[in-house]
Each structure stands twice: as C-alpha cells, then as structure tokens.
Design a protein around this motif. Structure first.
Motif, short mmCIF file in Angstrom:
data_model
loop_
_atom_site.label_atom_id
_atom_site.label_comp_id
_atom_site.label_asym_id
_atom_site.label_seq_id
_atom_site.Cartn_x
_atom_site.Cartn_y
_atom_site.Cartn_z
N LYS A 175 -26.48 38.67 57.92
CA LYS A 175 -25.38 38.54 58.84
C LYS A 175 -24.17 39.58 58.74
O LYS A 175 -23.47 40.29 59.33
N GLU A 176 -24.75 40.50 57.48
CA GLU A 176 -23.70 41.63 57.55
C GLU A 176 -24.11 42.75 58.61
O GLU A 176 -23.02 43.85 59.50
N CYS B 154 -11.68 42.23 58.93
CA CYS B 154 -11.32 42.98 56.82
C CYS B 154 -11.24 43.84 56.70
O CYS B 154 -9.52 44.27 55.25
N THR C 221 -14.20 33.89 55.89
CA THR C 221 -14.33 34.61 55.44
C THR C 221 -13.56 35.90 55.87
O THR C 221 -13.01 37.15 55.57
N TYR C 222 -13.09 35.50 57.64
CA TYR C 222 -12.26 36.63 58.45
C TYR C 222 -11.08 36.05 58.34
O TYR C 222 -10.17 37.76 58.41
N TYR D 198 -17.28 49.45 58.31
CA TYR D 198 -18.03 48.73 58.00
C TYR D 198 -18.11 48.31 56.95
O TYR D 198 -18.36 49.05 55.74
N PRO D 199 -18.84 47.10 56.84
CA PRO D 199 -19.43 46.28 55.36
C PRO D 199 -20.25 47.97 54.35
O PRO D 199 -21.34 48.43 54.83
N ASP E 207 -20.71 40.55 60.69
CA ASP E 207 -20.13 41.12 60.28
C ASP E 207 -19.75 43.22 60.81
O ASP E 207 -18.70 43.93 59.97
N GLU F 136 -28.06 37.83 53.29
CA GLU F 136 -26.38 38.28 53.59
C GLU F 136 -26.41 39.35 54.35
O GLU F 136 -26.03 40.24 55.35
N CYS G 26 -16.09 43.12 60.40
CA CYS G 26 -15.60 43.59 59.10
C CYS G 26 -14.47 44.34 59.40
O CYS G 26 -13.51 44.46 59.09
#
Length: 475
Positions: free
Chosen positions: A249-250, A262, A366-367, A266-267, A254, A246, A258
C-alpha cells in the motif's frame, strides 16, 4: 442492472465515461500537432501488440460528432477526456501555440456543454510531448515549471467552462511502467532510480499547477482540481503477509496520496526502507527517493476531490528477501491474483467488485473527507467481439451495487462514477487487442463505426432511471 438500489446515489451523482487523447483521437500529425512519446514508442516497432499505433485510433479528432452522439445516447451527465499536450503546444511549451489544437478542444467543450454534459478534463494522460522527453522528460527538474505553464494555459483558455480538472493520470503507473519496467513509453528501464525521480517530478508538477489555479484562476472560475491515483485493493495472502501488505500500500497509493492528503511528504516508512536498502546494497549516490524543497509549493492539500482509478484487487505476499536494487525490491512485496476471482480479458484484471467498496472505505478512513470520484473502472474483452456482452453488463451491475453500499452503508462521499471507456480504443501496449468500450469500434473499416454494447444499453437505462427518480416531483 435492476438489482441496484438507485436511491443510494445522490441526486447530483456524476454518471460518466472516460477516454484519453492518444487512445482515441488519432490525427497524430494533423493540423500542427507535435509528436508525443507514445508516437515515438509505437513507431519504433516491437513495443505494442501487433505493432498497433494510435496514429488513427478511433479518429475522434475528425469524428468528434460521432463520439458526441455516443455520449448523448448513453445519457451521460459527465464526460472525462484528456487534452493532447502536443496538439496545443507542439514542443510542450507556450513558445509555440497551435491554434487548430486549441480550436478543437474549444469545439469539444462547447458541444458537451450545449448537450448538458459536464466535461472533466485531464491535462496529462501519459502522452508527454516528445520534445520534452528529449530534454529528460519527467526526470528533468525543469518539467514541473513547464507543466505549470501548460496547465495555466489550459486554465486560461478553457477554465471559463471547465470546472473539473485532473492534472495527471496515474503517476504510479506511468513512473513504474515507463521508467522502471520500460514497457510503456518512454520505455526507460532504470530499476530503483528513475521511477522515484519521475514520480517526484510529477508530484511537483501537480502541486505547482494546483497552486497556480488556486491563486490565479479559482477566484474567477470556481473550479476544482485534483490528480487521478491508481490503486488496487490489497489484502494479505496469509497471516504472515500483513507487513508486506502494508508495504504494498505504501509503495502504490500512499506514495502519492500521503504527500497530497496527509503529511506533504512520502510515508516515513517508505523513505527509511529505501534509504536502508541503499546502504545494504552499497548505493552511495544520495537518496533515491527525493526530498520536497521548502522553496516550492507544498503538495499537501493540493486536491479538491479524490480521483480514484480502480480496476482490480490483489493478495499480497512477502518478498522481503529480494536483494535487487529495484522498486519491487524496495517494496518487498508482490501482488498476486486470488484464484477464486475470475479474469476478464487481460491477464492482470481479476474481477472483484467488493474490492472497490473496501478501497473506498479505506480511502475515507485513511486520507480524506473530500468528495471521491471513481474516475476509471472497467471490464475488458479479448477474442471474438460480443456485442451482447452479458459478463461486462453483470460486472457493472455488481460494481455499482458495491459503490451504492459504500455510499449508503459506509458513509463514503462518492460523487461520481466514470466507466472506462466510452469507446473501444488503443489500450497502450495491448494495442487494439483489448476492448473496454461501452461502444464497439470497428477498427477494420475506414468508417470506424460505433456500435452500442449491451453493457452500454444497460448503463444508459440505469442513468435514465436515476435521472427520472431525481427529478423534482410536480405539485
């Protein structure tokens, strides 16, 4: 490619190939072009395999008509190319415009359209003008406004014909390899610091350019704008590596997806991890991951489609014990190759077509609900030239089968596929030692003859088959 279910692809599917200016154009100091960071990087020596440079490359600046013949021979519906920023604006700003550079891209665009080929243009594909690097490059706060001005210049001059735009190509790769590891131009090694500043300013630049297009050009031109994001497909190496996966990916997809798709930021877990590690390692000079200003256009929603560059997949293992102030230390994860995946050419490129289908589904879930274009994907050769490149042809068949399944079985709205690359070219720090082309280029001859590989023949046959089945039936 007879095994591919051609009916899975929409009738208006974009069949393309991609290139980048520095990798094919050559003419590095011709007709008023200014130097880019890759000119400087290569000319320093010791940076690139064999001290190769892009000074001549495929000489597409002078041999554009030969490239066009290649595009026509494949039957492409779309062609992705990039503008050399310093060819049209030698010092990077609109204070100095090079008419011959503008003329060249007008010729390219017009001849593509006259041939029934839709251009997709990338504004920045790693080749920042050296004059801007001398002022700090992507680590300069002013670069975002300068890029917006450059983008607006291109929208104004070419946007009456160009309807698909990419602002930036692979900001993750450029920030990591150019500002963290220093193995790409501009060759800066500043672990854990410049990588985030450069990436942040790239996102600011993209957002400003998208908003400029949306406000001033979209009403009359009706085009679409995005940025091309690179991503591996990441899977845990063991059950204990799920959290590391995870994080992987971030800190890759991401990091840029993101803010755009999203939340506009940022995440949160990425930011908190970086800030916590700064405290642990005694870094007291403020946040290493910058914040977006409320006084500037938000990156949220600044993509009319999702542009994905996919090459390979990775198994991810935990590196949370890393105590270095660095990007990898912040990420706390490492991507490794599954030994069951074959390697093609370059050491990092493990062939795993199923990973692309899985990644496409992940992106959809997800996006975003916007259309997805696969803007780069390819298979490399090294060693003796194999015009009958059976392995690469099989790669394209396997990959496009997976894309077809993503469309028909997973409901992913994939609108196009761009093979990397139209031509064998200058492959960054691998120079001419690595070949990705659908056409072989004979770099040992002054004519730079283009010869179609078997993979190119098979790709052309697939395109022709799809086009024949997509034509309206006469009554």
């Amino acid at each position: 490619m007879s095994a591919i279910d051609i009916t899975a692809f929409p009738k208006d599917f974009a069949w393309g190939a991609a290139t980048a200016a520095y990798q094919i154009e050559g003419g590095w100091n011709m007709d008023g072009r200014g130097p880019s960071i890759w000119d400087t990087f290569c000319h320093e020596g010791g940076r690139v395999f064999g001290d190769n440079t892009g000074d001549v490359a495929c000489n597409s600046y002078q041999l554009w008509e030969e490239d066009l013949k290649c595009i026509q021979q494949l039957g492409l519906s779309h062609y992705r190319l990039s503008v050399s920023w310093s060819r049209i604006l030698p010092n990077g700003t609109t204070n100095h415009i090079n008419p011959k550079g503008v003329e060249y891209y007008n010729k390219v665009i017009d001849s593509l359209i006259a041939s029934g080929v839709t251009p997709m243009i990338t504004l920045w594909h790693m080749d920042l003008p050296q004059a801007l690097q001398d002022c700090g490059g992507w680590c300069s706060a002013e670069i975002a406004d300068i890029f917006e001005s450059y983008a607006s210049f291109c929208f104004k001059n070419f946007g009456d014909r160009v309807k698909l735009w990419i602002t930036l190509n692979e900001p993750y790769v450029c920030a990591m390899l150019g500002y963290e590891d220093g193995i790409f131009a501009p060759g800066i090694k500043d672990p854990g610091l410049s990588v985030y500043v450069a990436g942040h300013n790239m996102l600011r630049a993209h957002a400003k350019a998208w908003h400029a297009y949306n406000t001033h050009f979209r009403p009359s031109q009706g085009g679409q704008v995005s940025l091309a994001l690179y991503s591996d497909r990441a899977e845990p190496l063991t059950a204990k590596d799920a959290a590391a996966t995870e994080r992987y990916k971030e800190f890759t997809l991401d990091w840029f997806a993101c803010p755009v798709f999203c939340t506009g930021d940022y995440p949160e877990s990425m930011r908190s991890r970086i800030e916590n590690r700064s405290l642990e390692l005694g870094y007291k000079q403020g946040s290493r991951l910058p914040h977006f200003s409320k006084d500037e256009p938000s990156p949220l929603g600044t993509a009319d489609f999702f542009a994905l560059n996919y090459y390979t997949s990775r198994k991810v293992k935990d590196l949370s014990e890393n105590t270095e102030l660095s990007f990898v230390g912040d990420q706390g994860a490492e991507g490794v190759i599954d030994p069951s995946w074959p390697i093609c050419g370059v050491h990092w490129l493990a062939v795993y077509p199923e990973g692309l289908r899985k990644l496409l589904k992940y992106i959809k879930d997800t996006y975003t609900s916007v259309p997805i274009y696969i803007t780069e994907n390819g298979f490399s050769q090294m060693g003796p030239v194999q015009i009958e490149d059976v392995d690469r042809s099989q790669f394209y068949e396997d990959t496009l089968q997976q894309v077809g399944k993503a469309i028909s079985q997973d409901g992913v709205n994939v609108k196009g596929y761009f093979a990397w690359s139209l031509l064998d070219n200058f492959e960054w720090n691998d120079g001419f030692n690595v070949r990705f082309g659908l056409f072989h280029v004979d770099f040992s001859s002054s004519e730079l003859k283009r010869t179609l590989y078997r993979s190119g023949r098979d790709y052309a046959a697939l395109i022709a088959k799809h086009r024949s089945q997509s034509k309206p039936k006469s009554i």
